[in-house]
Scaffold this motif. Structure first.
Motif, mmCIF file in Angstrom:
data_model
loop_
_atom_site.group_PDB
_atom_site.id
_atom_site.type_symbol
_atom_site.label_atom_id
_atom_site.label_comp_id
_atom_site.label_asym_id
_atom_site.label_seq_id
_atom_site.Cartn_x
_atom_site.Cartn_y
_atom_site.Cartn_z
ATOM 1 N N ILE A 1 -11.358 -22.591 -74.300
ATOM 2 C CA ILE A 1 -11.941 -21.074 -73.528
ATOM 3 C C ILE A 1 -10.880 -20.121 -74.555
ATOM 4 O O ILE A 1 -11.650 -18.945 -74.688
ATOM 5 N N ALA A 2 -9.769 -20.216 -74.803
ATOM 6 C CA ALA A 2 -9.187 -19.376 -75.505
ATOM 7 C C ALA A 2 -9.538 -19.017 -76.861
ATOM 8 O O ALA A 2 -9.604 -17.793 -77.398
ATOM 9 N N ILE A 3 -10.339 -19.854 -77.507
ATOM 10 C CA ILE A 3 -10.854 -19.675 -78.843
ATOM 11 C C ILE A 3 -12.048 -18.584 -79.036
ATOM 12 O O ILE A 3 -11.846 -17.726 -79.682
ATOM 13 N N PRO A 4 -13.007 -18.658 -78.069
ATOM 14 C CA PRO A 4 -14.046 -17.430 -78.042
ATOM 15 C C PRO A 4 -13.333 -16.150 -77.649
ATOM 16 O O PRO A 4 -13.429 -15.086 -78.030
ATOM 17 N N LEU A 5 -12.257 -16.370 -77.001
ATOM 18 C CA LEU A 5 -11.625 -15.223 -76.295
ATOM 19 C C LEU A 5 -10.730 -14.367 -77.483
ATOM 20 O O LEU A 5 -10.510 -13.133 -77.432
ATOM 21 N N GLY A 6 -10.442 -15.320 -78.345
ATOM 22 C CA GLY A 6 -9.675 -14.535 -79.591
ATOM 23 C C GLY A 6 -10.682 -13.901 -80.459
ATOM 24 O O GLY A 6 -10.226 -12.753 -80.939
ATOM 25 N N VAL A 7 -11.777 -14.320 -80.574
ATOM 26 C CA VAL A 7 -12.776 -13.757 -81.482
ATOM 27 C C VAL A 7 -13.233 -12.348 -80.600
ATOM 28 O O VAL A 7 -13.278 -11.190 -81.251
ATOM 29 N N LEU A 8 -13.494 -12.514 -79.141
ATOM 30 C CA LEU A 8 -13.800 -11.315 -78.370
ATOM 31 C C LEU A 8 -12.392 -10.344 -78.486
ATOM 32 O O LEU A 8 -12.884 -9.207 -78.709
ATOM 33 N N ALA A 9 -11.433 -10.819 -78.631
ATOM 34 C CA ALA A 9 -10.035 -9.749 -78.463
ATOM 35 C C ALA A 9 -10.196 -9.144 -79.779
ATOM 36 O O ALA A 9 -9.848 -7.838 -79.905
ATOM 37 N N HIS A 10 -10.590 -9.840 -80.850
ATOM 38 C CA HIS A 10 -10.608 -8.968 -82.256
ATOM 39 C C HIS A 10 -11.680 -7.984 -82.357
ATOM 40 O O HIS A 10 -11.275 -6.842 -82.599
ATOM 41 N N PHE A 11 -12.740 -8.292 -81.753
ATOM 42 C CA PHE A 11 -13.913 -7.457 -81.723
ATOM 43 C C PHE A 11 -13.766 -6.251 -80.861
ATOM 44 O O PHE A 11 -14.207 -5.112 -81.027
ATOM 45 N N VAL A 12 -13.451 -6.551 -79.553
ATOM 46 C CA VAL A 12 -13.178 -5.339 -78.519
ATOM 47 C C VAL A 12 -11.935 -4.691 -78.928
ATOM 48 O O VAL A 12 -12.295 -3.342 -78.949
ATOM 49 N N SER A 13 -10.870 -5.081 -79.466
ATOM 50 C CA SER A 13 -9.899 -4.284 -80.082
ATOM 51 C C SER A 13 -10.589 -3.370 -81.445
ATOM 52 O O SER A 13 -9.942 -2.062 -81.215
ATOM 53 N N LYS A 14 -11.541 -3.786 -82.212
ATOM 54 C CA LYS A 14 -12.221 -3.017 -83.150
ATOM 55 C C LYS A 14 -12.733 -1.533 -82.700
ATOM 56 O O LYS A 14 -12.596 -0.500 -82.930
ATOM 57 N N VAL A 15 -13.486 -2.028 -81.292
ATOM 58 C CA VAL A 15 -14.127 -1.115 -80.880
ATOM 59 C C VAL A 15 -13.017 0.110 -80.045
ATOM 60 O O VAL A 15 -13.219 1.279 -80.001
ATOM 61 N N LEU A 16 -12.130 -0.626 -79.546
ATOM 62 C CA LEU A 16 -10.991 0.372 -78.747
ATOM 63 C C LEU A 16 -10.468 1.430 -79.769
ATOM 64 O O LEU A 16 -9.995 2.512 -79.667
ATOM 65 N N ASN A 17 -10.109 0.527 -80.977
ATOM 66 C CA ASN A 17 -9.286 1.397 -81.980
ATOM 67 C C ASN A 17 -10.084 2.420 -82.541
ATOM 68 O O ASN A 17 -9.412 3.117 -83.752
ATOM 69 N N ARG A 18 -11.492 2.489 -82.519
ATOM 70 C CA ARG A 18 -12.143 3.761 -82.911
ATOM 71 C C ARG A 18 -11.556 4.848 -82.625
ATOM 72 O O ARG A 18 -11.678 6.044 -83.322
ATOM 73 N N ARG A 19 -10.936 5.119 -81.581
ATOM 74 C CA ARG A 19 -10.142 6.076 -81.103
ATOM 75 C C ARG A 19 -8.751 6.167 -81.666
ATOM 76 O O ARG A 19 -7.991 5.020 -81.805
ATOM 77 N N GLU A 20 -8.552 7.332 -82.091
ATOM 78 C CA GLU A 20 -7.101 7.644 -82.773
ATOM 79 C C GLU A 20 -6.076 8.010 -81.480
ATOM 80 O O GLU A 20 -6.189 8.699 -80.822
ATOM 81 N N TYR A 21 -4.987 6.832 -81.654
ATOM 82 C CA TYR A 21 -4.064 6.906 -80.577
ATOM 83 C C TYR A 21 -2.849 7.649 -81.126
ATOM 84 O O TYR A 21 -2.093 6.863 -81.962
ATOM 85 N N PRO A 22 -2.186 8.990 -80.538
ATOM 86 C CA PRO A 22 -1.144 9.435 -81.287
ATOM 87 C C PRO A 22 0.057 8.419 -80.935
ATOM 88 O O PRO A 22 0.191 8.039 -79.820
ATOM 89 N N MET A 23 0.887 8.219 -81.826
ATOM 90 C CA MET A 23 2.105 7.219 -81.478
ATOM 91 C C MET A 23 3.299 8.317 -81.034
ATOM 92 O O MET A 23 3.546 9.039 -81.256
ATOM 93 N N LEU A 24 3.930 7.313 -79.935
ATOM 94 C CA LEU A 24 5.022 7.776 -79.022
ATOM 95 C C LEU A 24 6.056 8.327 -79.952
ATOM 96 O O LEU A 24 6.359 7.517 -80.998
ATOM 97 N N ALA A 25 6.855 9.454 -79.871
ATOM 98 C CA ALA A 25 8.165 9.657 -80.624
ATOM 99 C C ALA A 25 9.202 8.791 -81.002
ATOM 100 O O ALA A 25 9.547 8.481 -82.098
ATOM 101 N N SER A 26 9.281 7.913 -79.874
ATOM 102 C CA SER A 26 10.376 6.976 -79.968
ATOM 103 C C SER A 26 9.715 5.661 -80.625
ATOM 104 O O SER A 26 10.633 5.457 -81.509
ATOM 105 N N THR A 27 8.834 5.458 -80.629
ATOM 106 C CA THR A 27 8.189 4.468 -81.555
ATOM 107 C C THR A 27 7.882 4.806 -82.982
ATOM 108 O O THR A 27 8.111 3.925 -83.899
ATOM 109 N N LYS A 28 7.361 6.011 -83.178
ATOM 110 C CA LYS A 28 7.327 6.463 -84.373
ATOM 111 C C LYS A 28 8.475 6.440 -85.193
ATOM 112 O O LYS A 28 8.665 6.290 -86.349
ATOM 113 N N GLU A 29 9.570 6.986 -84.415
ATOM 114 C CA GLU A 29 10.870 6.929 -85.106
ATOM 115 C C GLU A 29 11.375 5.503 -85.590
ATOM 116 O O GLU A 29 11.842 5.292 -86.764
#
Length: 479
Positions: free
Chosen positions: A197-225
């Motif tokens: 079951i994890a194998i198709p979920l890995g494929v799904l994670a890849h493509f769902v993340s591509k959709v979610l990453n269409r939005r630009e997320y500003p990086m927290l200052a602490s992480t950016k440093e």
């Protein structure tokens, strides 16, 4: 306290936490502690410890519960985060991350890097706990992100998603193994079906993340440093990291093979420990030795020492120089550690208050089909108290009598256990220590974490349950 009132207080507590962090920009560490105290007071958690009697167990007071929750979380996370940060720092300053990222980007091409990393994370997550594996892979995520000129969330989101999916559903991870023991589920079949079951979920994670990453997320200052420093910028930090970068510029970067070996070393050691615990008898001396070698803290400690020698001392760094590099990794790590610990404190208060049990009891009274009930109870417990492992174990305990006495076949019990596991995958949010580990390393604010990480885990959890339901129909028809 009546169940409806407990549920209302739980919902109000989570809403208050979100308002404090998102609307009023209160520091997440302080907001978690403040909300923990208020929820404890509202639900009647005692002000001080109440000793056990012949009929009732000991009850922790509000502050002792917060300390226990934070201490329990930090006991497993703090050392790993610190050592992982040190490993990432020396890999970066030696030029190793850029070397590895450049090599793999050249071999795979920029369009295939995310998918390849997600597939590798799926395999690596089988023997390694979620937080350990993700922390180990953060240097690779940062390295590839710098090479591609991308926000680390682009690569890190699908990696974290599939690693958590494997963590909840595939032995030898503690939640699913403990749940299997409570239900009498066959661990062999559980492993086979969990990986399938994890194998198709890995494929799904890849493509769902591509959709979610269409939005630009500003990086927290602490992480950016931390991210900018990892990339080899010219900033001077308190530990003299700029001097380390300057010195490194005169040296050839370590090979991609060396860096990959250092990344794989703790994974192999941890894998040996978990394999020994599964296959060898409890009184075996070899099992004890391999268990020590495979302890995540020891595995990371050994790897940091090896990295210090091969990437530092062997390449001409002085001992003082190496010490400065390691010290420079700790201030950013402290932020991740404290916020993660506070998340554990909030989760403990929710457990002590009885809110999680109230949610489970409410769902059990509905009379839903057993597989749907298993998923929903686990999902509710996950949302209420944060820990996927606790959600799996609690749900298995609540349903064990109904399952073991229900005349279900061995395979049906395995499928029910997987439904519980995928319920515990969804709705990772502010009371989950993993939420804070992922969002802080990827530079996501709380609101952006809810839009991305919480959505991804929930999609993967629902998808895992839907696949499990299909298997349930097939197995039930054959029974």
């Amino acid at each position: 306290m009546p169940t409806p009132l407990l549920l209302a207080i739980g919902a109000a507590g989570i809403a208050l936490l979100l308002v404090l962090i998102v609307r009023f920009k209160v520091n997440a560490f302080l907001a978690l502690l403040i909300t923990s105290v208020l929820v404890g007071l509202a639900t009647g958690v005692p002000l001080a410890n109440v000793p056990a009697t012949e009929t009732t167990p000991e009850r922790l007071g509000i502050i002792p519960a917060i300390i226990a929750g934070m201490g329990g979380t930090l006991g497993s996370v703090a050392i790993l985060v610190a050592l992982g940060s040190m490993l990432g720092r020396i890999i970066e300053l030696s030029g190793g991350a850029s070397s590895l990222a450049g090599r793999f980007t050249k071999l795979l091409g920029p369009r295939r890097v995310s998918g390849a990393l997600t597939a590798a994370a799926l395999v690596l997550a089988i023997p390694v706990f979620f937080d350990v594996g993700f922390i180990i892979l953060v240097p690779i995520v940062y390295g590839f992100s710098h090479a591609a000129g991308l926000n680390p969330v682009k690569f890190g989101l699908p990696i974290a998603g599939i690693m958590l999916a494997v963590h909840v559903a595939v032995p030898p991870h503690p939640g699913i193994v403990g749940g299997a023991a409570l239900l009498g589920a066959d661990v062999g079949w559980l492993t086979i079906l969990g990986i399938l079951i994890a194998i198709p979920l890995g494929v799904l994670a890849h493509f769902v993340s591509k959709v979610l990453n269409r939005r630009e997320y500003p990086m927290l200052a602490s992480t950016k440093e931390m991210f900018d420093a990892f990339g080899g910028g010219d900033e001077v930090d308190a530990a003299g990291a700029s001097a380390a970068k300057t010195a490194t510029k005169t040296l050839a970067p370590p090979s991609a093979g060396m860096i990959l070996t250092l990344i794989i070393t703790p994974l192999v050691m941890i894998g040996l420990g978990t394999t020994a615990a599964t296959l060898l008898p409890a009184d075996s001396a070899l099992r004890a030795v391999l268990g020590f070698i495979g302890a995540p803290v020891f595995a990371l400690l050994v790897t940091v020492v090896l990295a210090g020698y091969f990437l530092g001392i062997r390449r001409g760094w002085s001992a003082a120089h190496l010490s400065d590099v390691f010290e420079g990794a700790l201030p950013p790590a402290a932020i991740v550690i404290l916020v993660t610990g506070a998340g554990g404190a909030f989760a403990r208060i929710l457990t002590e208050s009885g809110i999680g049990k109230a949610l489970a009891d409410t769902l059990l009274a509905t009379g839903l089909p057993i597989i749907l009930m298993a998923f929903l109870v686990s999902l509710a417990l996950r949302a209420a108290q944060g820990s996927a492992t606790v959600a799996i174990l609690t749900t298995a305990g609540l349903l064990s009598s109904a399952i073991t006495g229900g005349g279900y076949s061995s395979l049906q019990i395995v499928v029910i256990a997987l439904a519980i596991a995928f319920g515990a995958l969804g709705l990772s949010h502010v009371n989950d220590s993993g939420f804070w580990v992922v969002t802080r390393y990827l530079g996501l604010s709380v609101s952006d974490g809810l839009r991305s990480w919480t959505v991804l885990t929930t999609v993967l959890g629902v998808a895992g349950f839907l696949i499990t339901s299909v298997i349930w129909l097939v197995v039930s028809a054959a029974a």
